[in-house]
Each structure stands twice: as C-alpha cells, then as structure tokens.
Design an enzyme around this catalytic site. Structure first.
Site, PDB file in Angstrom:
ATOM      1  N   ASP A   1       0.972  -1.052  -0.201  1.00  0.00           N
ATOM      2  CA  ASP A   1       0.023  -0.041  -0.050  1.00  0.00           C
ATOM      3  C   ASP A   1       0.665   1.202   0.188  1.00  0.00           C
ATOM      4  OD1 ASP A   1      -1.876  -2.022   0.466  1.00  0.00           O
ATOM      5  OD2 ASP A   1      -2.996  -0.998   2.137  1.00  0.00           O
ATOM      6  N   ASP A   2       0.245   2.402  -0.393  1.00  0.00           N
ATOM      7  CA  ASP A   2       0.544   3.751  -0.139  1.00  0.00           C
ATOM      8  C   ASP A   2       1.675   4.186  -1.316  1.00  0.00           C
ATOM      9  OD1 ASP A   2      -1.087   3.591   2.180  1.00  0.00           O
ATOM     10  OD2 ASP A   2       0.554   3.929   3.578  1.00  0.00           O
TER      11      ASP A   2
ATOM     12  N   HIS B   1      -6.180   3.017  -3.892  1.00  0.00           N
ATOM     13  CA  HIS B   1      -5.914   3.311  -2.453  1.00  0.00           C
ATOM     14  C   HIS B   1      -6.443   4.647  -2.245  1.00  0.00           C
ATOM     15  CE1 HIS B   1      -4.857   2.113   1.621  1.00  0.00           C
ATOM     16  NE2 HIS B   1      -3.763   2.886   1.457  1.00  0.00           N
TER      17      HIS B   1
ATOM     18  N   HIS C   1      -5.300   9.363   0.566  1.00  0.00           N
ATOM     19  CA  HIS C   1      -5.113   8.574   1.721  1.00  0.00           C
ATOM     20  C   HIS C   1      -6.160   9.122   2.768  1.00  0.00           C
ATOM     21  CE1 HIS C   1      -3.545   5.698   4.495  1.00  0.00           C
ATOM     22  NE2 HIS C   1      -3.060   5.216   3.697  1.00  0.00           N
TER      23      HIS C   1
ATOM     24  N   HIS D   1       3.710  -2.163   3.135  1.00  0.00           N
ATOM     25  CA  HIS D   1       3.875  -0.814   2.260  1.00  0.00           C
ATOM     26  C   HIS D   1       4.990  -0.689   1.666  1.00  0.00           C
ATOM     27  CE1 HIS D   1       0.792  -0.594   5.793  1.00  0.00           C
ATOM     28  NE2 HIS D   1       0.272   0.421   5.069  1.00  0.00           N
TER      29      HIS D   1
HETATM   30 ZN    ZN Z   1      -2.576   3.144   3.221  1.00  0.00          ZN
END
Ligand code: ZN
Length: 506
Positions: free
Chosen positions: A329-330, A380, A384, A471
């Site tokens: 993620d991210d 995603h 955020h 991540h």
């Molecule tokens: Zn995230």
C-alpha cells in the site's frame, strides 16, 4: 473543447484536490523519509552532492524542463526528506535552493538548541512540492515544509510558492498577475476576504483582527500563491488568519472572479462556454469540506483489520500448493517499489499494489513496470483520506480520480480497491464499484521498520488464502521481502494477486 468544459465544471473540485494534494504529498513523503538509508547530515554537505553521504537524486518530472531533486537523510538525530524543483535557469534554481538551505539550517539550529534542553529530542523535516501548470506555460511550484521535534509535537507546516516561465527563465510574482495596480489589489483583497468568510473549514477558527491584517491590500500578504486555469490559490501562514485548523489556510478564488483584473498572459481563454450555475454550486459544497483527513497518520491503518475466518479447508483439491496474496500500500515509491519489484521477479511472485493516485501521477514509469510484470494494480484513493469522514462527492472523486490516473498511465482497468485505514461504512461500500480488499495478516511494517520482524509476523499468522499487508514506501519492507518470499515458497505457497485469490476461492 470537451475536455475544457469538463474542467470548468469541476473547477471547485479541482481546487479542493490541489489543496488536498499539497497536504497529502506532505504526509506521504513524510513516511518515506523515515526509511531511506541513513547518514549523518551536516550543513556543509549541502553543496557537496557527489562526495556527500546524503542521498541525493535528480529525476525528470512530468513537466517539461523541470527536474525533481530529492535529498534524504535518515540520520536518527536529524532525519529529513526534501524534494524541490530545478530547471535550466540558474536564477530560479538558486531562489529555490536558497529557501531549501535556509529551512535546513533553521531546522538543524532548532534541533541543536532543543537537544541542549533535552538530549532525547529528535527532529523530522519534510519538504515536498507540487507543480501547478497554467495554460500560458507558466508554472507555480508550491513547496510544503513540515517540521517537528518530538512524537507528541503536532509540528509546523509552512507553504512557499515559486514561479517560473520555463522558456524565458523569468519568475513572476503576484504583482505581475495584477500589473502592479493597487486598485486591482484592493479588489483582490475583497475577493479573498469574501472567500475566507465563506469557507466552512475556517468557521469558528477565524481570528477576525488577524484575518483583516493578513488580507490587507498589500502585495506581501499575497506573495504565496499559485495560478492555474481554474483558480488563483493563496497560501497563508499557520495561525495567521485562523487557529486550530490542520495546516496553513488555503484560499482559492475562481479565475472567473478575477479574470477582469488579470494581466493578459494569465487571462483565461474566452472561447469556453459558460457553465451552468447549478453545477458550480454543487462544486462549491465539495470545496468547502475540510481536507484534514489527509494529514492523518496512515499508520492507524492497522486499527481496522479483516476478520478472515474462512477455514483452511477451502484449499482447492486440485492444487497441492497453497496461495497467498502479497499486497503493498501507499506507493509507488521510485526507489522502494522498484526494489520490491526486483525481489518479486526473483521469486516469480505476483503481488497487488494499492496505490495513491497522487503518487501514480508523480511516478508513472514505475506503475508501468508493475503492470508489465503482471502485478495487479489497485486503488487506494488519491489522498489517503478516511472515506468514512467524507461526503459522497468527495468519496467518489477520491476513488474515480485514482482509477482514472492508473488507467491513463497503464491502459489497464483497476479492479480492486483498498480503503485507507481499512475504513469503510455502508456509504463507502455502496459507492465503490470495485471489490473492497482488506487483509488478514498485518505485518506492521510501518510501525517497526524492522525487516526481520516482517518474516516473524508472517510465520505466525499466514495461512492458505491469506492477504498480507505491507507498504512499499519503507526501505525496511523492501529489505525484508526476500526472506519472506523464500520462507513462504519453502512452505508451499504460491504468490498470487488478490484477483487470482478471489477467483480460486469462489
Ligand atoms: Zn494506506
């Protein structure tokens, strides 16, 4: 033409998002700088790029003629992550660099002083920026600097703007926009005050006297601005016009409202059809929503975790190998993601990347590498944001804009969505046309930043059909991945995308 009309209609949405991006870039890159290979920073290293133990990287941006310089130090005592634009024009370059140097010196000085009072003080400095292009070819660069000196310190954020005509190398100021005309400045001041009073996110936070003082018709008050085809955006200092809001106040005035006042270069093209008022009002509602969610620490993602009680008996009889879906993620991150892609390739593993639209826009190349390697591209959100705290229009925009950029960059459709913090409610559920993918194994990689610990968590929790959360913005995650893949492979796991996992389980 079609595109133009659409743009004008969504002017307020765009404004909200460009403000949101500023805040997000800040929090996203904030995470990155904690993880880069660490070295000691000292002021003398500023000029000595090649011999410096600091990491300095210069890459082309998506904007012609503009390079992004990234400097990171993970010195535990004085970490920083700094990103700024450079061009082929030396006066612009030094103007930006002088500011960067000044901030760095200020940060290190403050840190030294604070350390004298408390030896354990640690600092954090992050500078990121956003490029806002104008149809005239001019660029506004909005640099967001955040610093703090302890975990409990909420920190300070400062926004500064720089302006460049990339062809001539000339800078431009707010005076140039209004042809140094004091009557027009007076009008601008009134327009900005009206916007401030309309701004829902400032309600109850305004400091009347200061607000008047910092919006007085003085050029100085309006020196931090960006100009786009839709709006003129002003960045005020924290705690000047309002108190207790997240980040510095950002006030946008639509280009339509100021077009009569602008110098010819910045006047909007007139051929555009006017937009109906209903649409605009709707847009304004969106713009007024607070964007404070963007600065929330993504680390709280772990608070919501998926209950995955499906038993191991779901193992398909036809397959002796077990399946696991690795998710990252991210990102993307130009360095960490690439290292992860290499490790995945080494193990012939497929994974799923839940990306932030704002970062996809920044690093399209790496997203294409992902796609070409056969990984799944997931959404995603753009900033955020915790979607459960946003109105339906913002939620839709967060999701749609992100899918759109991924599809634009790769030509591939997005088929999976992971909400930031795993936060979903019925409204969010109903709005995403995409399967919502959570996880059952949380490596807590963001928290421990310990590559060995990822394997330990995986060993203790993994089972057939698991979805593992990591991540791809932490160096420690990239460093720990090889051991995780080796272990899982020896345990009889195949690495599949979430889509493949869903197909086999249904
Ligand atoms: Zn995230």
């Amino acid at each position: 033409m079609k595109r133009k009309r659409h743009k004008a209609r969504s002017v307020w949405i765009d404004i909200t998002f460009s403000a949101a991006i500023v805040l997000l870039t800040l929090s996203a890159i904030f995470l990155v700088f904690m993880t880069e290979n660490g070295h000691t920073a000292s002021q003398s290293e500023k000029e000595t790029k090649s011999s410096s133990p600091l990491e300095t990287e210069q890459i082309d941006s998506n904007y012609p003629g503009i390079k992004i310089v990234t400097k990171t130090s993970n010195d535990k005592n004085a970490p920083f992550a700094i990103q700024y634009p450079q061009s082929i024009h030396s006066s612009f370059n030094s103007e930006v660099k002088n500011y960067i140097d000044e901030v760095q010196v200020r940060y290190l000085d403050t840190l030294t002083k604070k350390k004298q009072q408390d030896k354990k003080t640690t600092g954090e400095l992050n500078i990121s920026y956003e490029t806002l292009p104008h149809a005239s070819g001019n660029y506004s660069f909005v640099l967001v600097t955040s610093s703090r000196y302890s975990d409990t310190d909420t920190g300070k954020t400062e926004i500064r703007s720089f302006h460049l005509n990339p062809e001539t190398g000339e800078s431009f100021t707010i005076r140039d926009l209004f042809e140094d005309d004091s009557d027009r400045l007076q009008s601008l001041s009134s327009l900005v005050r009206a916007e401030i009073l309309k701004d829902e996110s400032l309600k109850g936070h305004l400091i009347q006297k200061d607000m008047e003082r910092f919006t007085e018709p003085r050029w100085m008050n309006y020196r931090n601005f960006s100009v786009t085809d839709d709006a003129l955006i002003f960045y005020f200092d924290e705690n000047t016009i309002a108190n207790n809001i997240v980040g510095p106040p950002i006030i946008a005035v639509s280009i339509d409202a100021v077009k009569e006042l602008l110098a010819t270069t910045f006047k909007p093209e007139d051929k555009e059809e006017t937009v109906d008022i209903v649409d605009k009002d709707k847009g304004e509602e969106i713009a007024e929503e607070n964007i404070e969610e963007n600065s929330t620490d993504p680390s709280s993602e772990t608070e919501v975790s998926k209950e995955n009680d499906e038993t191991e008996t779901t193992l398909p009889e036809t397959s002796l190998r077990k399946k696991v879906a690795l998710t990252f993620d991210d990102g993307p991150d130009p360095k960490v993601t690439r290292q992860i892609l290499n490790t995945l390739q080494k193990h012939d593993a497929k994974a799923t990347f839940f990306m932030l639209g704002s970062r996809v826009e920044y690093y399209p190349d790496i997203v294409n590498e992902m796609m070409e390697a056969g990984h799944e591209l997931g959404n995603h959100t753009w900033t955020h944001a915790d979607l459960t705290k946003l109105g339906p229009d913002r939620v839709a925009k967060e999701i749609e804009k992100t899918s759109a950029i991924i599809e634009e960059v790769t030509g591939q459709k997005v088929e999976a969505f992971r909400p930031p913090y795993g936060a979903v409610n019925d409204a969010v559920h109903n709005m995403t046309g995409l399967p919502i993918i959570l996880w059952d194994v949380d490596t807590l990689d963001w928290k421990y930043r310990d590559s060995a610990r990822i394997l330990q968590v995986v060993k203790e929790n993994v089972k057939d059909g698991s979805i593992i959360l990591m991540h791809d913005i932490h160096q420690s995650t990239a460093d720990g991945l090889d051991a995780v893949l080796t272990y899982l492979s020896n345990e009889g796991y195949d690495f599949v995308t979430v889509k493949e996992l869903e197909e086999t389980s249904s």
